[in-house]
Motif scaffolding. Structure first.
Motif, PDB file in Angstrom:
ATOM      1  N   LEU A  68      14.559 -73.639  23.423  1.00  9.56           N
ATOM      2  CA  LEU A  68      15.256 -73.870  22.144  1.00  9.56           C
ATOM      3  C   LEU A  68      14.751 -75.125  21.440  1.00  9.56           C
ATOM      4  O   LEU A  68      14.687 -75.168  20.208  1.00  9.56           O
ATOM      5  N   THR A  69      14.416 -76.156  22.204  1.00 10.31           N
ATOM      6  CA  THR A  69      14.049 -77.441  21.600  1.00 10.31           C
ATOM      7  C   THR A  69      12.546 -77.658  21.492  1.00 10.31           C
ATOM      8  O   THR A  69      12.097 -78.505  20.719  1.00 10.31           O
ATOM      9  N   GLY A  70      11.768 -76.920  22.291  1.00 11.04           N
ATOM     10  CA  GLY A  70      10.327 -77.138  22.311  1.00 11.04           C
ATOM     11  C   GLY A  70       9.949 -78.435  23.002  1.00 11.04           C
ATOM     12  O   GLY A  70       8.861 -78.974  22.792  1.00 11.04           O
ATOM     13  N   CYS A  71      10.866 -78.939  23.838  1.00  9.51           N
ATOM     14  CA  CYS A  71      10.634 -80.189  24.573  1.00  9.51           C
ATOM     15  C   CYS A  71      10.762 -79.931  26.071  1.00  9.51           C
ATOM     16  O   CYS A  71      11.306 -78.917  26.501  1.00  9.51           O
ATOM     17  N   TRP A  72      10.274 -80.880  26.852  1.00  5.56           N
ATOM     18  CA  TRP A  72      10.543 -80.842  28.281  1.00  5.56           C
ATOM     19  C   TRP A  72      12.048 -80.908  28.493  1.00  5.56           C
ATOM     20  O   TRP A  72      12.756 -81.600  27.752  1.00  5.56           O
ATOM     21  N   VAL A 135       8.619 -75.839  36.113  1.00  2.00           N
ATOM     22  CA  VAL A 135       7.405 -76.308  36.782  1.00  2.00           C
ATOM     23  C   VAL A 135       7.696 -77.235  37.962  1.00  2.00           C
ATOM     24  O   VAL A 135       6.782 -77.585  38.711  1.00  2.00           O
ATOM     25  N   LEU A 136       8.957 -77.638  38.128  1.00  4.17           N
ATOM     26  CA  LEU A 136       9.285 -78.573  39.204  1.00  4.17           C
ATOM     27  C   LEU A 136      10.756 -78.421  39.571  1.00  4.17           C
ATOM     28  O   LEU A 136      11.599 -78.228  38.683  1.00  4.17           O
ATOM     29  N   GLU A 137      11.046 -78.489  40.873  1.00  2.00           N
ATOM     30  CA  GLU A 137      12.430 -78.376  41.335  1.00  2.00           C
ATOM     31  C   GLU A 137      12.686 -79.368  42.460  1.00  2.00           C
ATOM     32  O   GLU A 137      11.762 -79.791  43.150  1.00  2.00           O
ATOM     33  N   SER A 138      13.951 -79.727  42.630  1.00  2.00           N
ATOM     34  CA  SER A 138      14.336 -80.603  43.737  1.00  2.00           C
ATOM     35  C   SER A 138      15.785 -80.328  44.107  1.00  2.00           C
ATOM     36  O   SER A 138      16.521 -79.676  43.354  1.00  2.00           O
ATOM     37  N   ALA A 188      17.447 -86.487  41.894  1.00  2.00           N
ATOM     38  CA  ALA A 188      16.731 -87.162  40.807  1.00  2.00           C
ATOM     39  C   ALA A 188      15.574 -87.993  41.341  1.00  2.00           C
ATOM     40  O   ALA A 188      14.475 -87.995  40.761  1.00  2.00           O
ATOM     41  N   ARG A 189      15.782 -88.688  42.451  1.00  2.00           N
ATOM     42  CA  ARG A 189      14.712 -89.500  43.021  1.00  2.00           C
ATOM     43  C   ARG A 189      13.563 -88.634  43.522  1.00  2.00           C
ATOM     44  O   ARG A 189      12.394 -89.000  43.417  1.00  2.00           O
ATOM     45  N   ALA A 190      13.905 -87.472  44.065  1.00  2.00           N
ATOM     46  CA  ALA A 190      12.867 -86.552  44.519  1.00  2.00           C
ATOM     47  C   ALA A 190      12.095 -85.968  43.332  1.00  2.00           C
ATOM     48  O   ALA A 190      10.904 -85.663  43.431  1.00  2.00           O
ATOM     49  N   MET A 191      12.777 -85.824  42.198  1.00  2.00           N
ATOM     50  CA  MET A 191      12.170 -85.259  41.003  1.00  2.00           C
ATOM     51  C   MET A 191      11.267 -86.262  40.283  1.00  2.00           C
ATOM     52  O   MET A 191      10.243 -85.887  39.683  1.00  2.00           O
ATOM     53  N   ALA A 192      11.609 -87.546  40.328  1.00  2.00           N
ATOM     54  CA  ALA A 192      10.973 -88.552  39.481  1.00  2.00           C
ATOM     55  C   ALA A 192       9.447 -88.631  39.578  1.00  2.00           C
ATOM     56  O   ALA A 192       8.772 -88.659  38.536  1.00  2.00           O
ATOM     57  N   PRO A 193       8.847 -88.678  40.772  1.00  2.70           N
ATOM     58  CA  PRO A 193       7.378 -88.812  40.819  1.00  2.70           C
ATOM     59  C   PRO A 193       6.641 -87.664  40.131  1.00  2.70           C
ATOM     60  O   PRO A 193       5.689 -87.888  39.377  1.00  2.70           O
ATOM     61  N   GLY A 194       7.086 -86.425  40.380  1.00  2.00           N
ATOM     62  CA  GLY A 194       6.444 -85.276  39.760  1.00  2.00           C
ATOM     63  C   GLY A 194       6.671 -85.234  38.265  1.00  2.00           C
ATOM     64  O   GLY A 194       5.774 -84.864  37.487  1.00  2.00           O
ATOM     65  N   LEU A 195       7.864 -85.629  37.840  1.00  2.00           N
ATOM     66  CA  LEU A 195       8.178 -85.655  36.406  1.00  2.00           C
ATOM     67  C   LEU A 195       7.265 -86.643  35.692  1.00  2.00           C
ATOM     68  O   LEU A 195       6.700 -86.335  34.629  1.00  2.00           O
ATOM     69  N   LYS A 196       7.107 -87.839  36.265  1.00  2.00           N
ATOM     70  CA  LYS A 196       6.240 -88.834  35.654  1.00  2.00           C
ATOM     71  C   LYS A 196       4.801 -88.333  35.562  1.00  2.00           C
ATOM     72  O   LYS A 196       4.119 -88.531  34.556  1.00  2.00           O
ATOM     73  N   ARG A 197       4.351 -87.656  36.616  1.00  2.00           N
ATOM     74  CA  ARG A 197       2.975 -87.144  36.627  1.00  2.00           C
ATOM     75  C   ARG A 197       2.779 -86.068  35.560  1.00  2.00           C
ATOM     76  O   ARG A 197       1.801 -86.103  34.806  1.00  2.00           O
ATOM     77  N   LEU A 198       3.727 -85.138  35.488  1.00  2.77           N
ATOM     78  CA  LEU A 198       3.592 -84.022  34.541  1.00  2.77           C
ATOM     79  C   LEU A 198       3.687 -84.481  33.092  1.00  2.77           C
ATOM     80  O   LEU A 198       3.045 -83.913  32.209  1.00  2.77           O
ATOM     81  N   LEU A 199       4.487 -85.513  32.837  1.00  4.34           N
ATOM     82  CA  LEU A 199       4.657 -85.995  31.466  1.00  4.34           C
ATOM     83  C   LEU A 199       3.678 -87.107  31.113  1.00  4.34           C
ATOM     84  O   LEU A 199       3.694 -87.641  29.995  1.00  4.34           O
ATOM     85  N   GLY A 200       2.813 -87.449  32.082  1.00  2.52           N
ATOM     86  CA  GLY A 200       1.801 -88.463  31.819  1.00  2.52           C
ATOM     87  C   GLY A 200       2.365 -89.849  31.639  1.00  2.52           C
ATOM     88  O   GLY A 200       1.871 -90.635  30.806  1.00  2.52           O
ATOM     89  N   LEU A 201       3.385 -90.180  32.403  1.00  4.09           N
ATOM     90  CA  LEU A 201       4.040 -91.487  32.295  1.00  4.09           C
ATOM     91  C   LEU A 201       3.566 -92.411  33.411  1.00  4.09           C
ATOM     92  O   LEU A 201       3.573 -92.042  34.568  1.00  4.09           O
ATOM     93  N   GLY A 202       3.214 -93.618  33.059  1.00  5.20           N
ATOM     94  CA  GLY A 202       2.876 -94.626  34.071  1.00  5.20           C
ATOM     95  C   GLY A 202       1.661 -94.276  34.901  1.00  5.20           C
ATOM     96  O   GLY A 202       1.025 -93.267  34.786  1.00  5.20           O
TER      97      GLY A 202
END
Length: 202
Positions: A68-72, A135-138, A188-202
């Protein structure tokens, strides 16, 4: 003129501003400090949770909001599973009764004087890309005991759920303890590393 955002946008699939803030704070190192804009889902959006598991409901919400939003989009689904009640209220935790007070009353009534008061908070999270593909689950779990009466002030079943490692009820735990010991914090902590990688953060 392009209207596309200059930094990644993550929409938390919830209309509850407190929950959005809570999840954002639990995603260690993910937020404005690394160039991510976090929003809550569009107002008035209601998504029917028809999944048969927490993970299915999280996927459904994340995928719908992303499309609906076209966002992650990041979604979670959580519930309380009480051992002596064969896992109830489980997936129906949010709909067990109309109000938090009635949910607590029903749970205590059904549990009665049982000495077997173990229970588990379970949280599943799903991340969907802007096309709506998950694309990612935890998942995170937090074991505890069901108290005989509420202790502290909090939403849902939090005042009834005693966490031994914290020495208090879920409702009495601070944000740091919830992030470290709570089911949503663990997911959330398990999700964070993959989320950062997929969104190109840090």
């Amino acid at each position: 003129m392009s209207l596309s955002p200059s930094r990644p946008v993550l929409v938390i699939a919830s209309g509850n501003a407190h929950k959005v803030a809570e999840i954002t704070s639990m995603l260690e190192g993910v937020g404005p400090e690394v160039g991510l804009e976090v929003r809550q889902q569009p107002k008035g959006l209601e998504i029917e949770e028809t999944g048969l598991t927490y993970a299915e409901n999280a996927r459904l919400k994340a995928s719908t909001v992303a499309s609906l939003t076209g966002c992650w989009s990041l979604a979670d689904d959580s519930g309380l599973e009480v051992d002596a009640l064969d896992g109830r209220p489980g997936l129906h935790s949010a709909r067990y009764a109309p109000t938090d007070h009635e949910k607590i009353h029903r749970l205590l009534h059904e549990l009665g004087d049982s000495l077997y008061r173990g229970g588990t908070f379970v949280s599943a999270m799903a991340l969907a890309d802007p096309a709506g593909e998950v694309v990612l689950e935890s998942e995170g779990v937090c074991r505890g005991l069901i108290l005989r009466e509420p202790s502290g002030h909090g939403g849902g079943y939090d005042p009834l759920f005693h966490v031994r490692e914290a020495g208090c009820s879920y409702a009495e735990m601070g944000e740091h303890l919830k992030s470290r010991l709570g089911s949503r914090g663990k997911a959330a902590r398990a999700m964070a590393p993959g989320l950062k990688r997929l969104l190109g953060l840090g």
